[in-house]
Design an enzyme around this catalytic site. Structure first.
Site, PDB file in Angstrom:
ATOM      1  N   SER A  14      27.011  30.883  28.707  1.00  0.00           N
ATOM      2  CA  SER A  14      26.233  30.440  29.841  1.00  0.00           C
ATOM      3  C   SER A  14      25.272  31.331  30.202  1.00  0.00           C
ATOM      4  O   SER A  14      25.134  32.472  30.436  1.00  0.00           O
ATOM      5  CB  SER A  14      27.349  30.507  31.105  1.00  0.00           C
ATOM      6  OG  SER A  14      26.864  29.763  32.449  1.00  0.00           O
ATOM      7  N   TYR A  36      34.770  33.331  40.973  1.00  0.00           N
ATOM      8  CA  TYR A  36      34.432  32.453  42.065  1.00  0.00           C
ATOM      9  C   TYR A  36      35.599  32.808  42.934  1.00  0.00           C
ATOM     10  O   TYR A  36      36.901  32.905  42.719  1.00  0.00           O
ATOM     11  CB  TYR A  36      34.660  31.179  41.700  1.00  0.00           C
ATOM     12  CG  TYR A  36      33.572  30.675  40.722  1.00  0.00           C
ATOM     13  CD1 TYR A  36      32.272  31.102  40.510  1.00  0.00           C
ATOM     14  CD2 TYR A  36      33.497  29.405  40.022  1.00  0.00           C
ATOM     15  CE1 TYR A  36      31.404  30.760  39.785  1.00  0.00           C
ATOM     16  CE2 TYR A  36      32.728  28.639  39.451  1.00  0.00           C
ATOM     17  CZ  TYR A  36      31.578  29.415  39.285  1.00  0.00           C
ATOM     18  OH  TYR A  36      30.502  28.977  38.187  1.00  0.00           O
TER      19      TYR A  36
END
Length: 322
Positions: free
Chosen positions: A152, A54
């Site tokens: 994920s 991120y």
């Protein structure tokens, strides 16, 4: 705020949580992050999600500094990171033993923490044997740098393989998944992963609860509002979502239901997720405190989604390709 077990694990996560994707280090900086995190924490949120990818690590730096300046006791919150995209070098990405160990260490430095509570394999890595990945995350936990590890957007088959290998070799198996799940994206969570909840007691930290903003209703007119996520050049790849007429038509019909309930489409969409017992926590995002306050109201209205309301919603979304 309800606190739910992360699957069969003993740790409890707030049913709504706060994530850093898109926003931290991209749309705002430290001061805004502190205000938004404080508003969420005051509403009962105890889980804050992040990833090495991120804003190329800047999101972790901002969140870590915010934790420090807010001065919360470490025992009172959970934080996650996700490992896969750590840089441009040949060994800076993927799920090799080398990158998982180095990526974890670098993430902890950016967060200014001794450990994260949850750590995820951010995506599957077809170039690395699952056995190597399991060994690496087991080592991270053995060293006390994380308490639980998970996956994920892995396939259920790969999760089963990782679990079987870990159990046969007395290693820590994955215990939670971070999948996309919302009214317009349901198959993997509801169908593919169903055996994981039943057989493994898998927990979930779901992301994109509003389908990147489409389920706020702001795109119902078929236009991209200025300043919205769809208007950001860096996220131009999302535009096709906002221009999908079939999904826009569904969003408009869902808005009729939320209007009848006297709530926003976003609040109803979040509450709908909270009705699913296999959802441990729903990761929300916000660019301002008022959005946090609006999102948190979903916990108050979930009981208003009666069987009749849920049936009405199901009828609207039944033909969506999920």
């Amino acid at each position: 705020m309800e606190y739910r077990n992360l699957g069969k694990a003993g740790v409890k996560v707030s049913e709504l949580s706060l994530g850093a994707w898109v926003t931290y280090g991209f749309q705002f900086g430290l001061q805004e992050a502190k205000e938004i995190m404080a508003a969420a924490f005051d509403a009962g949120v105890n889980f804050f999600d992040n990833a090495e990818a991120y804003a190329a690590g800047e999101a972790e730096i901002i969140m870590g500094q915010a934790f420090k300046e807010l001065g919360w006791a470490r025992k009172d919150y959970l934080v996650s990171t996700k490992i896969f995209w750590g840089g441009n070098g040949p060994n800076d990405r993927g799920l090799s033993y080398k990158h998982i160990i180095e990526g974890t260490n670098n993430a902890l430095k950016r967060l200014n923490l001794e450990y994260v509570d949850l750590i995820f394999a951010h995506r599957p890595d077809p170039e690395t044997p699952i056995e190597e990945t399991v060994f690496a995350f087991n080592q991270v936990i053995r060293e006390g740098k994380a308490f639980y590890w998970g996956t994920s957007e892995w396939s259920a088959a790969d999760i089963m393989r990782a679990t079987d290998f870990a159990r046969r070799n007395s290693l820590r198996p994955p215990s939670m998944e971070q999948p996309e799940y919302n009214l317009l994206h349901r198959y993997r969570f509801e169908v593919e992963y169903a055996p994981l909840y039943k057989e493994l007691g898998y927990g979930t930290t779901t992301w994109s609860p509003l389908y990147s903003g489409l389920l706020t209703g702001k795109y119902n007119e078929g236009k991209i509002p200025k300043g919205s996520r769809g208007d950001l050049k860096a996220y131009a790849f999302l535009r096709e979502k906002f221009e999908d007429e079939k999904k826009l038509a569904v969003a408009r019909k869902l808005t009729e239901v939320s209007d009848d309930l006297g709530v926003s489409l976003a609040q109803m969409s979040l509450a709908w997720l909270l009705k699913n017992p296999n959802v441990s926590t729903v990761i929300t995002g916000a660019t301002r405190v008022s959005q946090v306050e609006e999102n948190m109201k979903a916990v108050e209205i979930k009981d208003r989604l009666t069987d009749d309301v849920m049936a009405r919603i199901d009828e609207i979304i039944k033909d969506v390709e999920f």
